[in-house]
Scaffold this motif. Structure first.
Motif, PDB file in Angstrom:
ATOM      1  N   MET A  53       0.843  -1.190   0.000  1.00 49.40           N
ATOM      2  CA  MET A  53       0.000   0.000   0.000  1.00 49.40           C
ATOM      3  C   MET A  53       0.889   1.255   0.000  1.00 49.40           C
ATOM      4  SD  MET A  53      -3.035   0.893   2.609  1.00 49.40           S
ATOM      5  CE  MET A  53      -3.847   2.420   2.554  1.00 49.40           C
ATOM      6  N   LYS A  54       0.496   2.204  -0.777  1.00 46.88           N
ATOM      7  CA  LYS A  54       1.234   3.455  -0.913  1.00 46.88           C
ATOM      8  C   LYS A  54       1.060   4.310   0.345  1.00 46.88           C
ATOM      9  CE  LYS A  54       1.563   7.060  -4.381  1.00 46.88           C
ATOM     10  NZ  LYS A  54       1.114   7.495  -5.688  1.00 46.88           N
ATOM     11  N   GLU A  55       2.156   4.888   0.844  1.00 46.25           N
ATOM     12  CA  GLU A  55       2.110   5.716   2.046  1.00 46.25           C
ATOM     13  C   GLU A  55       2.300   7.200   1.763  1.00 46.25           C
ATOM     14  OE1 GLU A  55       4.341   4.463   5.489  1.00 46.25           O
ATOM     15  OE2 GLU A  55       4.502   2.450   4.641  1.00 46.25           O
ATOM     16  N   TYR A  56       2.869   7.514   0.595  1.00 48.94           N
ATOM     17  CA  TYR A  56       3.224   8.899   0.289  1.00 48.94           C
ATOM     18  C   TYR A  56       2.701   9.320  -1.077  1.00 48.94           C
ATOM     19  CZ  TYR A  56       6.449   8.161   4.127  1.00 48.94           C
ATOM     20  OH  TYR A  56       6.980   7.875   5.351  1.00 48.94           O
ATOM     21  N   PHE A  57       2.392  10.612  -1.184  1.00 56.97           N
ATOM     22  CA  PHE A  57       2.054  11.219  -2.465  1.00 56.97           C
ATOM     23  C   PHE A  57       3.274  11.951  -3.004  1.00 56.97           C
ATOM     24  CE2 PHE A  57      -2.601  11.700  -1.110  1.00 56.97           C
ATOM     25  CZ  PHE A  57      -3.033  10.685  -1.940  1.00 56.97           C
ATOM     26  N   THR A  58       3.405  11.951  -4.315  1.00 58.97           N
ATOM     27  CA  THR A  58       4.410  12.759  -4.993  1.00 58.97           C
ATOM     28  C   THR A  58       3.752  14.071  -5.435  1.00 58.97           C
ATOM     29  OG1 THR A  58       3.847  11.879  -7.161  1.00 58.97           O
ATOM     30  CG2 THR A  58       5.543  10.683  -5.902  1.00 58.97           C
ATOM     31  N   ALA A  59       4.556  14.986  -5.938  1.00 56.02           N
ATOM     32  CA  ALA A  59       4.004  16.229  -6.482  1.00 56.02           C
ATOM     33  C   ALA A  59       3.055  15.914  -7.632  1.00 56.02           C
ATOM     34  CB  ALA A  59       5.125  17.157  -6.935  1.00 56.02           C
ATOM     35  N   LYS A  60       3.412  14.935  -8.440  1.00 52.45           N
ATOM     36  CA  LYS A  60       2.539  14.541  -9.560  1.00 52.45           C
ATOM     37  C   LYS A  60       1.193  14.022  -9.046  1.00 52.45           C
ATOM     38  CE  LYS A  60       2.434  11.869 -13.818  1.00 52.45           C
ATOM     39  NZ  LYS A  60       2.154  12.958 -14.727  1.00 52.45           N
ATOM     40  N   ASP A  61       1.220  13.250  -7.968  1.00 52.96           N
ATOM     41  CA  ASP A  61      -0.029  12.762  -7.369  1.00 52.96           C
ATOM     42  C   ASP A  61      -0.910  13.934  -6.935  1.00 52.96           C
ATOM     43  OD1 ASP A  61       0.671  10.016  -7.591  1.00 52.96           O
ATOM     44  OD2 ASP A  61       1.699  10.071  -5.650  1.00 52.96           O
ATOM     45  N   LEU A  62      -0.291  14.946  -6.316  1.00 49.78           N
ATOM     46  CA  LEU A  62      -1.065  16.108  -5.870  1.00 49.78           C
ATOM     47  C   LEU A  62      -1.599  16.906  -7.054  1.00 49.78           C
ATOM     48  CD1 LEU A  62       0.930  17.423  -2.777  1.00 49.78           C
ATOM     49  CD2 LEU A  62      -0.968  15.806  -2.862  1.00 49.78           C
ATOM     50  N   GLN A  63      -0.801  17.008  -8.118  1.00 51.30           N
ATOM     51  CA  GLN A  63      -1.269  17.684  -9.328  1.00 51.30           C
ATOM     52  C   GLN A  63      -2.552  17.030  -9.830  1.00 51.30           C
ATOM     53  OE1 GLN A  63       2.981  17.607 -11.198  1.00 51.30           O
ATOM     54  NE2 GLN A  63       1.592  18.564 -12.645  1.00 51.30           N
ATOM     55  N   GLU A  64      -2.545  15.720  -9.907  1.00 49.93           N
ATOM     56  CA  GLU A  64      -3.701  14.987 -10.411  1.00 49.93           C
ATOM     57  C   GLU A  64      -4.873  15.056  -9.433  1.00 49.93           C
ATOM     58  OE1 GLU A  64      -2.142  11.090 -11.243  1.00 49.93           O
ATOM     59  OE2 GLU A  64      -0.906  11.842 -12.889  1.00 49.93           O
ATOM     60  N   ARG A  65      -4.592  14.936  -8.159  1.00 57.12           N
ATOM     61  CA  ARG A  65      -5.652  14.927  -7.148  1.00 57.12           C
ATOM     62  C   ARG A  65      -6.390  16.263  -7.093  1.00 57.12           C
ATOM     63  NH1 ARG A  65      -6.078  11.299  -2.813  1.00 57.12           N
ATOM     64  NH2 ARG A  65      -7.388  12.010  -1.127  1.00 57.12           N
ATOM     65  N   PHE A  66      -5.628  17.371  -7.162  1.00 57.52           N
ATOM     66  CA  PHE A  66      -6.222  18.702  -7.019  1.00 57.52           C
ATOM     67  C   PHE A  66      -6.401  19.440  -8.342  1.00 57.52           C
ATOM     68  CE2 PHE A  66      -3.926  18.383  -2.763  1.00 57.52           C
ATOM     69  CZ  PHE A  66      -5.071  17.976  -2.084  1.00 57.52           C
ATOM     70  N   GLN A  67      -5.980  18.828  -9.451  1.00 54.44           N
ATOM     71  CA  GLN A  67      -6.098  19.449 -10.770  1.00 54.44           C
ATOM     72  C   GLN A  67      -5.400  20.818 -10.799  1.00 54.44           C
ATOM     73  OE1 GLN A  67      -7.695  17.886 -13.636  1.00 54.44           O
ATOM     74  NE2 GLN A  67      -7.109  16.286 -12.205  1.00 54.44           N
ATOM     75  N   ILE A  68      -4.136  20.812 -10.369  1.00 52.71           N
ATOM     76  CA  ILE A  68      -3.324  22.021 -10.365  1.00 52.71           C
ATOM     77  C   ILE A  68      -1.989  21.717 -11.036  1.00 52.71           C
ATOM     78  CG2 ILE A  68      -4.415  23.064  -8.331  1.00 52.71           C
ATOM     79  CD1 ILE A  68      -2.111  21.983  -6.621  1.00 52.71           C
ATOM     80  N   SER A  69      -1.265  22.751 -11.381  1.00 45.96           N
ATOM     81  CA  SER A  69       0.036  22.565 -12.032  1.00 45.96           C
ATOM     82  C   SER A  69       1.114  22.241 -11.001  1.00 45.96           C
ATOM     83  CB  SER A  69       0.432  23.821 -12.803  1.00 45.96           C
ATOM     84  OG  SER A  69       0.766  24.854 -11.893  1.00 45.96           O
ATOM     85  N   ARG A  70       2.222  21.737 -11.498  1.00 48.49           N
ATOM     86  CA  ARG A  70       3.371  21.444 -10.625  1.00 48.49           C
ATOM     87  C   ARG A  70       3.849  22.722  -9.930  1.00 48.49           C
ATOM     88  NH1 ARG A  70       7.217  17.596  -9.761  1.00 48.49           N
ATOM     89  NH2 ARG A  70       9.330  18.322  -9.363  1.00 48.49           N
ATOM     90  N   GLY A  71       3.887  23.812 -10.683  1.00 50.73           N
ATOM     91  CA  GLY A  71       4.297  25.083 -10.092  1.00 50.73           C
ATOM     92  C   GLY A  71       3.392  25.505  -8.951  1.00 50.73           C
ATOM     93  N   THR A  72       2.091  25.286  -9.112  1.00 49.06           N
ATOM     94  CA  THR A  72       1.137  25.638  -8.062  1.00 49.06           C
ATOM     95  C   THR A  72       1.352  24.777  -6.821  1.00 49.06           C
ATOM     96  OG1 THR A  72      -0.486  26.406  -9.677  1.00 49.06           O
ATOM     97  CG2 THR A  72      -1.327  25.832  -7.491  1.00 49.06           C
ATOM     98  N   VAL A  73       1.662  23.496  -7.009  1.00 51.36           N
ATOM     99  CA  VAL A  73       1.953  22.626  -5.860  1.00 51.36           C
ATOM    100  C   VAL A  73       3.077  23.251  -5.038  1.00 51.36           C
ATOM    101  CG1 VAL A  73       2.892  20.398  -5.135  1.00 51.36           C
ATOM    102  CG2 VAL A  73       1.164  20.477  -6.944  1.00 51.36           C
ATOM    103  N   PHE A  74       4.163  23.625  -5.690  1.00 54.57           N
ATOM    104  CA  PHE A  74       5.315  24.147  -4.958  1.00 54.57           C
ATOM    105  C   PHE A  74       5.095  25.571  -4.459  1.00 54.57           C
ATOM    106  CE2 PHE A  74       7.070  20.459  -7.053  1.00 54.57           C
ATOM    107  CZ  PHE A  74       7.646  19.839  -5.948  1.00 54.57           C
TER     108      PHE A  74
END
Length: 56
Positions: A1-22
């Protein structure tokens, strides 16, 4: 089971750009990330708690 999200995971989950994540991370609008080498990881439980408290 996955324990961590990557920036890409957050991009997809929240429908935002990589720049917005950071930008959000740097502004304190996302839970604290762990830096592993040059990569950032967020605990899934931290992101779920963030969402439960009205985030994104």
């Amino acid at each position: 089971m996955k324990e961590y999200f990557t920036a890409k995971d957050l991009q997809e989950r929240f429908q935002i750009s990589r720049g917005t994540v950071f930008n959000m991370l740097n502004a304190g609008k996302l839970p604290k990330a762990m830096k592993i080498g040059t990569s950032y990881r967020w605990r899934i439980s931290d992101i779920e708690a963030f969402e439960a408290n009205g985030g994104m």
